[in-house]
Design a protein around this motif. Structure first.
Motif, PDB file in Angstrom:
ATOM      1  N   ARG A   1      19.763 -10.572 -30.894  1.00  0.00           N
ATOM      2  CA  ARG A   1      19.639 -11.103 -32.252  1.00  0.00           C
ATOM      3  C   ARG A   1      19.583 -12.635 -32.265  1.00  0.00           C
ATOM      4  O   ARG A   1      19.182 -13.228 -33.263  1.00  0.00           O
ATOM      5  N   GLU A   2      20.011 -13.252 -31.169  1.00  0.00           N
ATOM      6  CA  GLU A   2      19.974 -14.702 -31.104  1.00  0.00           C
ATOM      7  C   GLU A   2      18.557 -15.248 -31.278  1.00  0.00           C
ATOM      8  O   GLU A   2      18.363 -16.369 -31.778  1.00  0.00           O
ATOM      9  N   LEU A   3      17.560 -14.454 -30.871  1.00  0.00           N
ATOM     10  CA  LEU A   3      16.169 -14.873 -31.062  1.00  0.00           C
ATOM     11  C   LEU A   3      15.850 -14.999 -32.551  1.00  0.00           C
ATOM     12  O   LEU A   3      15.239 -15.967 -32.989  1.00  0.00           O
ATOM     13  N   ASP A   4      16.277 -13.992 -33.321  1.00  0.00           N
ATOM     14  CA  ASP A   4      16.056 -14.022 -34.767  1.00  0.00           C
ATOM     15  C   ASP A   4      16.809 -15.193 -35.407  1.00  0.00           C
ATOM     16  O   ASP A   4      16.260 -15.911 -36.255  1.00  0.00           O
TER      17      ASP A   4
ATOM     18  N   THR B   1      15.365 -18.312 -37.476  1.00  0.00           N
ATOM     19  CA  THR B   1      15.767 -18.487 -38.873  1.00  0.00           C
ATOM     20  C   THR B   1      16.299 -19.899 -39.115  1.00  0.00           C
ATOM     21  O   THR B   1      16.031 -20.517 -40.154  1.00  0.00           O
ATOM     22  N   ILE B   2      17.049 -20.420 -38.158  1.00  0.00           N
ATOM     23  CA  ILE B   2      17.563 -21.789 -38.279  1.00  0.00           C
ATOM     24  C   ILE B   2      16.417 -22.789 -38.350  1.00  0.00           C
ATOM     25  O   ILE B   2      16.477 -23.798 -39.076  1.00  0.00           O
ATOM     26  N   ASP B   3      15.326 -22.489 -37.638  1.00  0.00           N
ATOM     27  CA  ASP B   3      14.153 -23.366 -37.646  1.00  0.00           C
ATOM     28  C   ASP B   3      13.301 -23.203 -38.900  1.00  0.00           C
ATOM     29  O   ASP B   3      12.255 -23.853 -39.035  1.00  0.00           O
ATOM     30  N   GLY B   4      13.746 -22.300 -39.794  1.00  0.00           N
ATOM     31  CA  GLY B   4      13.043 -22.127 -41.063  1.00  0.00           C
ATOM     32  C   GLY B   4      12.085 -20.957 -41.120  1.00  0.00           C
ATOM     33  O   GLY B   4      11.323 -20.835 -42.094  1.00  0.00           O
ATOM     34  N   ALA B   5      12.113 -20.091 -40.117  1.00  0.00           N
ATOM     35  CA  ALA B   5      11.196 -18.947 -40.106  1.00  0.00           C
ATOM     36  C   ALA B   5      11.701 -17.858 -41.044  1.00  0.00           C
ATOM     37  O   ALA B   5      12.903 -17.594 -41.125  1.00  0.00           O
ATOM     38  N   SER B   6      10.780 -17.209 -41.743  1.00  0.00           N
ATOM     39  CA  SER B   6      11.132 -16.083 -42.611  1.00  0.00           C
ATOM     40  C   SER B   6      11.243 -14.812 -41.787  1.00  0.00           C
ATOM     41  O   SER B   6      10.918 -14.789 -40.593  1.00  0.00           O
TER      42      SER B   6
END
Length: 270
Positions: free
Chosen positions: A160-163, A167-172
Motif C-alpha cells: 500500500r506504500e505505493l498508493d 497520493t502524497i504527490d497529489g495523484a487521484s
C-alpha cells in the motif's frame, strides 16, 4: 535413475495427449477412400493439403472468423476493464459490507451457466438482442467473479506504500490505478486475457442459443454445419478443427510464461 523415469513418464503422457491432435491432422490430409479403412491408417498415402482450402470455402468461414474475432476482442477488453476496476475496489477501498459483497460475488461462481441460461435468453429477447452479437459481448463488460478474484488477490500482494506515496504527490485514485497498479498487473492481466480468449473462441453453446442467422455465426457454429442428418463430413470437420485450433495453441504457447507467473502471484495474500 529417478530423473530418467520422470522423463519417460512425461514423454508417455505427452504422446497420450498429442495422439488425438496428430490423428486430426492426418485425417484432414487423407483422401476420401482412406477415411474409413480398417484397421485405420495413421499416415495418408497422399497428403492432400487442398482439403483445408476446400473445407474453408464450403461454408463462409471468412465471415465466421470475423464474427468470432469481434466477439473475442470486445469480450476480452470488457473483462479486462470491468474486472480490473472491481478488483481494485475490493482490494483498496474500505466500505461497509465490502467483505460480504465480495463473498456474494464469489458465490456466483457456484451457479452453473445452465441455470441462468433461460433467464438470460428471456432478458435478451425482451431487449431485442436475440440474433445479434450483443448477448455474447455485453455481459463481459460486467465482470466475471473468477477474474475479479484473481486480480484482487494480485493487487493485495502490492504494498500500500505505493498508493500512499502517489497520493502524497497529489495523484487521484484513478491515477494510482492506471499509472501504478495496472502496469504492475501485467502477468495477471495477460492470464485473464488468455482465459477469456480461450473461452470465447471455443464457445459453442452461447452462439447456438442466441444466434439464428448464419451471417452471425461463429467458427464453432460453422464447424457444426458439416454434421448433417444423413452423414458427417469428417474430412472437413478435421480440417476446420485444425485451422481454428491454431490461434488458441499459438496464444497459449507464447503466453505460457505469463500464465504461470500470473497464477503464481495470485492467492498469496487474502
Amino acid at each position: 535413475m529417478k530423473k530418467a523415469f520422470s522423463y519417460v513418464l512425461l514423454i508417455a503422457f505427452s504422446l497420450l495427449f498429442i495422439a488425438p491432435l496428430f490423428w486430426a491432422v492426418t485425417t484432414a490430409l487423407k483422401s476420401q477412400q482412406e477415411l474409413y479403412l480398417f484397421p485405420p491408417k495413421w499416415i495418408p498415402s497422399v497428403w492432400k493439403f487442398s482439403n483445408f482450402a476446400e473445407a474453408w470455402n464450403i461454408q463462409p468461414f471468412n465471415l465466421f472468423l470475423k464474427n468470432t474475432v469481434v466477439i473475442t476482442a470486445l469480450s476480452t477488453l470488457g473483462q479486462l476493464i470491468s474486472c480490473t476496476l472491481v478488483a481494485y475496489g475490493f482490494a483498496r477501498f474500505q466500505f461497509k459490507g465490502r467483505d460480504f459483497l465480495f463473498l456474494v460475488v464469489l458465490a456466483t461462481m457456484m451457479i452453473p451457466w445452465e441455470v441462468t441460461m433461460i433467464p438470460q435468453y428471456m432478458e435478451f429477447n425482451y431487449l431485442g438482442w436475440i440474433n445479434t452479437l450483443k448477448p455474447l459481448i455485453v455481459p463481459s463488460w460486467f465482470g466475471s467473479a473468477y477474474y475479479i478474484f484473481l486480480l484482487r488477490q494480485f493487487i493485495l500482494t502490492l504494498p500500500r506504500e505505493l498508493d500512499e506515496a502517489a497520493t502524497i504527490d497529489g495523484a487521484s485514485k484513478v491515477t494510482v490505478l492506471f499509472r501504478i497498479i495496472v502496469p504492475l498487473m501485467g502477468p495477471s492481466l495477460i492470464l485473464v486475457a488468455v482465459f477469456q480468449v480461450m473461452s470465447c473462441w471455443n464457445d459453442y453453446l452461447g452462439p447456438l442459443i442466441f444466434l439464428n442467422d448464419q451471417t452471425k455465426y461463429t467458427l464453432t457454429l460453422g464447424l457444426s454445419q458439416f454434421k448433417g442428418m444423413y452423414g458427417v463430413d469428417m474430412q472437413s470437420i478435421m480440417a476446420i478443427t485444425c485451422l481454428i485450433s491454431i490461434p488458441p495453441l499459438a496464444i497459449f504457447f507464447f503466453a505460457q510464461r505469463y500464465i504461470v507467473g500470473g497464477i503464481a502471484t495470485t492467492g498469496i495474500k487474502g
